[in-house]
Design an enzyme around this catalytic site. Structure first.
Site, PDB file in Angstrom:
ATOM      1  CG  HIS A 104      -1.958  -1.075   1.210  1.00  0.00           C
ATOM      2  ND1 HIS A 104      -3.231  -0.934   0.713  1.00  0.00           N
ATOM      3  CD2 HIS A 104      -1.879  -2.366   1.649  1.00  0.00           C
ATOM      4  CE1 HIS A 104      -3.905  -2.072   0.847  1.00  0.00           C
ATOM      5  NE2 HIS A 104      -3.102  -2.967   1.415  1.00  0.00           N
TER       6      HIS A 104
ATOM      7  CG  ASN B 248      -7.926  -4.358   1.044  1.00  0.00           C
ATOM      8  OD1 ASN B 248      -7.224  -3.366   1.235  1.00  0.00           O
ATOM      9  ND2 ASN B 248      -7.458  -5.594   1.092  1.00  0.00           N
TER      10      ASN B 248
HETATM   11 FE1  HDD Z   1      -2.420  -4.801   5.383  1.00  0.00          FE
HETATM   12  C1  HDD Z   1      -0.990  -1.755   5.107  1.00  0.00           C
HETATM   13  C2  HDD Z   1      -5.421  -3.537   4.295  1.00  0.00           C
HETATM   14  C3  HDD Z   1      -3.768  -7.991   5.356  1.00  0.00           C
HETATM   15  C4  HDD Z   1       0.356  -5.988   6.856  1.00  0.00           C
HETATM   16  N1  HDD Z   1      -3.079  -3.008   4.801  1.00  0.00           N
HETATM   17  C5  HDD Z   1      -2.327  -1.857   4.759  1.00  0.00           C
HETATM   18  C6  HDD Z   1      -3.139  -0.770   4.304  1.00  0.00           C
HETATM   19  C7  HDD Z   1      -4.392  -1.270   4.071  1.00  0.00           C
HETATM   20  C8  HDD Z   1      -4.338  -2.679   4.391  1.00  0.00           C
HETATM   21  C9  HDD Z   1      -5.596  -0.510   3.591  1.00  0.00           C
HETATM   22  C10 HDD Z   1      -2.664   0.662   4.089  1.00  0.00           C
HETATM   23  C11 HDD Z   1      -2.967   1.516   5.274  1.00  0.00           C
HETATM   24  C12 HDD Z   1      -2.571   2.928   4.983  1.00  0.00           C
HETATM   25  O1  HDD Z   1      -3.233   3.563   4.148  1.00  0.00           O
HETATM   26  O2  HDD Z   1      -1.586   3.363   5.569  1.00  0.00           O
HETATM   27  N2  HDD Z   1      -4.199  -5.617   4.850  1.00  0.00           N
HETATM   28  C13 HDD Z   1      -5.328  -4.905   4.529  1.00  0.00           C
HETATM   29  C14 HDD Z   1      -6.461  -5.808   4.482  1.00  0.00           C
HETATM   30  C15 HDD Z   1      -6.001  -7.050   4.768  1.00  0.00           C
HETATM   31  C16 HDD Z   1      -4.580  -6.932   5.006  1.00  0.00           C
HETATM   32  C17 HDD Z   1      -7.881  -5.387   4.193  1.00  0.00           C
HETATM   33  C18 HDD Z   1      -6.737  -8.350   4.864  1.00  0.00           C
HETATM   34  C19 HDD Z   1      -7.964  -8.456   5.197  1.00  0.00           C
HETATM   35  N3  HDD Z   1      -1.817  -6.653   5.958  1.00  0.00           N
HETATM   36  C20 HDD Z   1      -2.518  -7.829   5.894  1.00  0.00           C
HETATM   37  C21 HDD Z   1      -1.762  -8.893   6.518  1.00  0.00           C
HETATM   38  C22 HDD Z   1      -0.590  -8.326   6.973  1.00  0.00           C
HETATM   39  C23 HDD Z   1      -0.648  -6.918   6.599  1.00  0.00           C
HETATM   40  C24 HDD Z   1      -2.221 -10.313   6.656  1.00  0.00           C
HETATM   41  C25 HDD Z   1       0.577  -8.931   7.691  1.00  0.00           C
HETATM   42  C26 HDD Z   1       0.570 -10.017   8.341  1.00  0.00           C
HETATM   43  N4  HDD Z   1      -0.611  -4.035   5.819  1.00  0.00           N
HETATM   44  C27 HDD Z   1       0.362  -4.683   6.479  1.00  0.00           C
HETATM   45  C28 HDD Z   1       1.543  -3.816   6.829  1.00  0.00           C
HETATM   46  C29 HDD Z   1       1.097  -2.421   6.279  1.00  0.00           C
HETATM   47  C30 HDD Z   1      -0.241  -2.734   5.663  1.00  0.00           C
HETATM   48  C31 HDD Z   1       2.849  -4.322   6.405  1.00  0.00           C
HETATM   49  C32 HDD Z   1       2.061  -1.695   5.368  1.00  0.00           C
HETATM   50  C33 HDD Z   1       2.135  -0.292   5.885  1.00  0.00           C
HETATM   51  C34 HDD Z   1       1.380  -0.291   7.105  1.00  0.00           C
HETATM   52  O3  HDD Z   1       0.882  -1.537   7.345  1.00  0.00           O
HETATM   53  O4  HDD Z   1       1.205   0.659   7.845  1.00  0.00           O
HETATM   54  O5  HDD Z   1       1.731  -3.818   8.181  1.00  0.00           O
END
Ligand code: HDD
Length: 709
Positions: free
Chosen positions: A70, A143
């Site tokens: 993202h 999402n």
């Molecule tokens: Fe995630 C960012 C949505 C599964 C680990 N995720 C991130 C963002 C969104 C989502 C909208 C951007 C937030 C922003 O605008 O700063 N992610 C989802 C959804 C998931 C999902 C709807 C499943 C239902 N994500 C998911 C899993 C993991 C992550 C299973 C790790 C185990 N996601 C992250 C992250 C991020 C992220 C690495 C990257 C930057 C942040 O978090 O702040 O931790």
């Protein structure tokens, strides 16, 4: 009653208006920051030049790591206002205090591309909403697709490694059309449901304001009596969910990679808003136990036919950030940001996310004090014994930073649940420790099939074409074949259609309809057969709300129209069209052969050279003999019309403007089949805009209105 604090007031504490006096970072007035301190005008730079060193030092450290997923996103401020209290289910004030406006910051994103990639890549869109509630921050980090690729967070690094550019050559950017992604996906059947969503029109939304949002996981609501219900969160867009077509999306990526963020920025900048309803599906554990899918499995949705979505409040985005970095880049969403009355379920994907979001902020923002950043700090007072660390902003007075204490008067003390403290729902749990997936998570095709069955024929065609596009870019044949086997499990017709473009025969290839969409007779046969068995779908064969073709509001609001014009254009027509579009809530650009005055007070704000048909939802050609003649002889103008027509957009003309249509490919295409109901006025032509559906055809007849004014 005291005025509730707004996030805007809170952020204003950190807004520094530009001063007139040049200073260094520590406030010393500076006479010159354009010339280094040198020994003589042509001599070496002196180490003494503290100003040079400060300026370059700050510059050298301006970048922080982009989000690991993202990375590309855009955000806006606004508010959430509750219309219907959910007090029966939760004690969260944000969901029980009707009429209160809770400040919001929302960020929309693509998943795979890096920060500088294009907005219109085929991808899932992040839909993250932060509410600065009276009980602390509540984030719904969702999402625009209601399900996820994997069931367990431990697979997330594998999923993301596979979809990101391949590690040896860092290709391709912001695209899943490559071997490593499909290698992983073809070995991960649980991903099939979400894969179909991504390949549907949902993967290429028209704008942020035309996407649905989903909290994805099952969460829990807990009321004042301590009773729990399960809940799924939805955001339903006021403009309805609508999409681009793939050819258009690819071209926009080159013509205006900022297409989505620009649209949001300009809408708000011009005083408009982006709006959604908050919807909830509330259900009990007993209901959940009766369904043939598991509500803890994030690859499954709860069909709205089983639990209708109740709309309980309104999200309005109405203010652009002052600074992209300080707000949109530094915002740190976390699934763990919940308030008393909202709790987690045991969904293993959610449980893993609850670790990941806290963890990632440290590498992104560099210090455990990131919650002090203006965009992250809550509107309620923060009070605990956590101290120090890099870049600490808060000055904690006194000598007590421990608990229990007497020297600090026993403060700060825990707040019992009865007086508003967060207390985890006391769900009884037990079992042996093991690494295994529950049997109830094992059907990976049932809901994928439900999704496919629920699509309109044109949407199915788009899914097929999208899969054809991506899989034909996979070099390794064995991976392509594995994918066809999975598609076969979802629906033989889907597999056979995709197989055509791969030069393969899927097992059910006898059902293939060369180049075409689903054959109705074949489909009925297949639906009736064992292939359509309704597993993991609540016993439904089709579910409402999964197709964008049915039930979505259609309106000219939020759309953008190109008014093609040259010198001598009818000013009367342009004014009438602009008025009608404004009333309808649509935007318009006068696209000329040159910028500026075209006569009669009409001014071109764009040119055929600096814009493109793919950036508009419709094209209108006003009258004016000189203008029409000039446009008819302009290859760029005719190509503009042909492109709009190819993408199925409404194209309308007034007065002599019809001549331009006749001179274009459209003229040839419609010569023998004139439009059934020519528009009679500018208003009618604009009304025609609402015909813009989400599932426009890529080729074939666009929709055309010839109007006499
Ligand atoms: Fe995630 C960012 C949505 C599964 C680990 N995720 C991130 C963002 C969104 C989502 C909208 C951007 C937030 C922003 O605008 O700063 N992610 C989802 C959804 C998931 C999902 C709807 C499943 C239902 N994500 C998911 C899993 C993991 C992550 C299973 C790790 C185990 N996601 C992250 C992250 C991020 C992220 C690495 C990257 C930057 C942040 O978090 O702040 O931790």
């Amino acid at each position: 009653m005291a005025k509730k604090p707004t996030k805007q007031d809170d952020l204003a504490r950190n807004v520094t208006p530009p001063g007139t006096r040049l200073t260094d970072n520590l406030g010393h007035a500076i006479s010159d920051d354009q010339n280094s301190l040198t020994a003589g005008p042509r001599g070496p730079t002196l180490l003494e030049d503290f100003l040079l060193r400060e300026k370059i030092h700050h510059f050298d450290h301006e970048r922080i790591p982009e989000r690991v997923v993202h990375a590309r996103g855009a955000g806006a401020h606004g508010y959430f206002q509750l219309d219907t209290s959910l007090a029966e289910y939760t004690r969260a004030e944000v969901l029980t205090e009707v009429g209160v406006q809770t400040p919001v910051f929302a960020r929309f994103s693509t998943v795979a591309g890096s920060r500088g990639s294009a907005d219109t890549a085929r991808d899932v869109r992040g839909f993250a909403v932060r509410m600065y509630t009276s009980q602390g921050n509540w984030d719904i980090v969702g999402n625009n697709i209601p399900v996820f690729f994997i069931q367990d967070a431990i697979k997330f690094p594998d999923l993301i490694h596979s979809v990101k550019p391949e590690p040896h050559n860092e290709i391709p950017q912001a695209a899943s059309a490559h071997d490593t992604f499909y290698d992983f996906i073809s070995l991960t059947p649980e991903a099939m449901h979400m894969l179909l969503w991504v390949h549907s029109d949902r993967g290429i939304p028209r704008s942020f304001s035309m996407m649905e949002g989903f909290g994805v996981h099952t969460f829990r609501l807990v009321n004042a009596r301590g009773q729990a219900h399960f809940v799924k969160f939805h955001w339903k867009p006021a403009l309805g969910a609508h999409s681009l077509v793939w050819d258009e999306a690819q071209k926009i990526a080159g013509k205006d990679p900022d297409f989505h963020r620009r649209t949001m920025w300009e809408t708000i900048d011009q005083g408009g808003t982006l709006e959604w309803s908050l919807g909830v599906q509330v259900f009990t554990a007993e209901q959940a136990a009766r369904w043939d899918f598991d509500v803890l499995d994030a690859t499954k949705l709860i069909p709205e036919d089983l639990v209708p979505v109740r709309r309980v409040g309104r999200l309005v985005l109405n203010r652009n950030p002052d600074n992209y970095f300080s707000e949109t880049e530094q915002v740190a969403f976390m699934t763990t940001n919940v308030v008393p009355g909202i709790d987690f379920s045991d969904d293993p994907l959610l449980q893993g996310r609850n670790f990941s979001y806290l963890d990632t902020q440290l590498s992104r923002l560099g210090s455990p004090n990131w919650p002090e950043l203006p965009i992250n700090r809550p509107l309620v007072t923060v009070s605990n014994n956590q101290r120090d660390g890099h870049m600490r902003q808060t000055i904690n007075p006194g000598r007590v930073s421990y608990f229990p204490n007497t020297l600090g008067g026993g403060q700060p003390a825990g707040v019992p649940a009865a007086r508003g403290g967060f207390a985890t729902f006391p769900e009884p749990v037990g079992g042996v420790k093991l690494r295994a997936r529950p049997e109830s998570f094992s059907d990976h095709y049932g809901q994928a099939r439900l999704f496919w069955n629920s699509q309109a024929p044109i949407e199915k065609e788009h899914i097929v074409k999208s899969l054809q596009f991506e899989l034909s870019k996979v070099d390794t044949r064995a991976i392509r074949m594995r994918m066809l086997d999975h598609l076969e499990q979802i629906h033989p017709l889907l597999a056979s259609q995709v197989a055509l473009a791969l030069g393969e025969k899927a097992r059910a290839s006898e059902h293939a309809v060369p180049g075409g969409s689903a054959d109705a007779a074949a489909e009925t046969r297949l639906l009736a057969g064992a292939i359509a068995r309704p597993t993991a779908s609540g016993k439904l064969l089709r579910a409402t709300a999964l197709s964008l073709e049915s039930g979505q509001p259609k309106t000219p609001k939020g759309r953008r129209v190109a008014i093609l014009a040259a010198d001598g254009v009818s000013a009367e027509h342009v004014a009438a069209v602009q008025r009608a579009l404004k009333t309808a809530g649509a935007g318009a650009d006068v696209v000329g052969l040159h910028l500026g005055e075209l006569g009669g007070g009409v001014s071109a704000t764009k040119t055929l050279g600096n814009t493109d048909a793919v950036l508009y939802d419709a094209v209108l050609i006003p009258g004016g003999a000189r203008s029409a003649q000039a446009l008819s002889q302009q290859g760029d103008a005719l190509a503009f019309l042909a492109e709009a027509y190819k993408h199925g957009k409404p194209v309308a003309a007034l007065g002599e403007g019809v001549e331009v249509l006749s001179a274009s490919e459209i003229g040839r295409a419609v010569r023998d089949t004139p439009p059934a109901a020519p528009a009679a006025s500018a208003g009618d032509a604009v009304q025609h805009l609402s015909e813009v559906g989400s599932a426009r055809r890529l080729t074939g007849a666009g929709s055309t209105a010839l109007a006499e004014h």
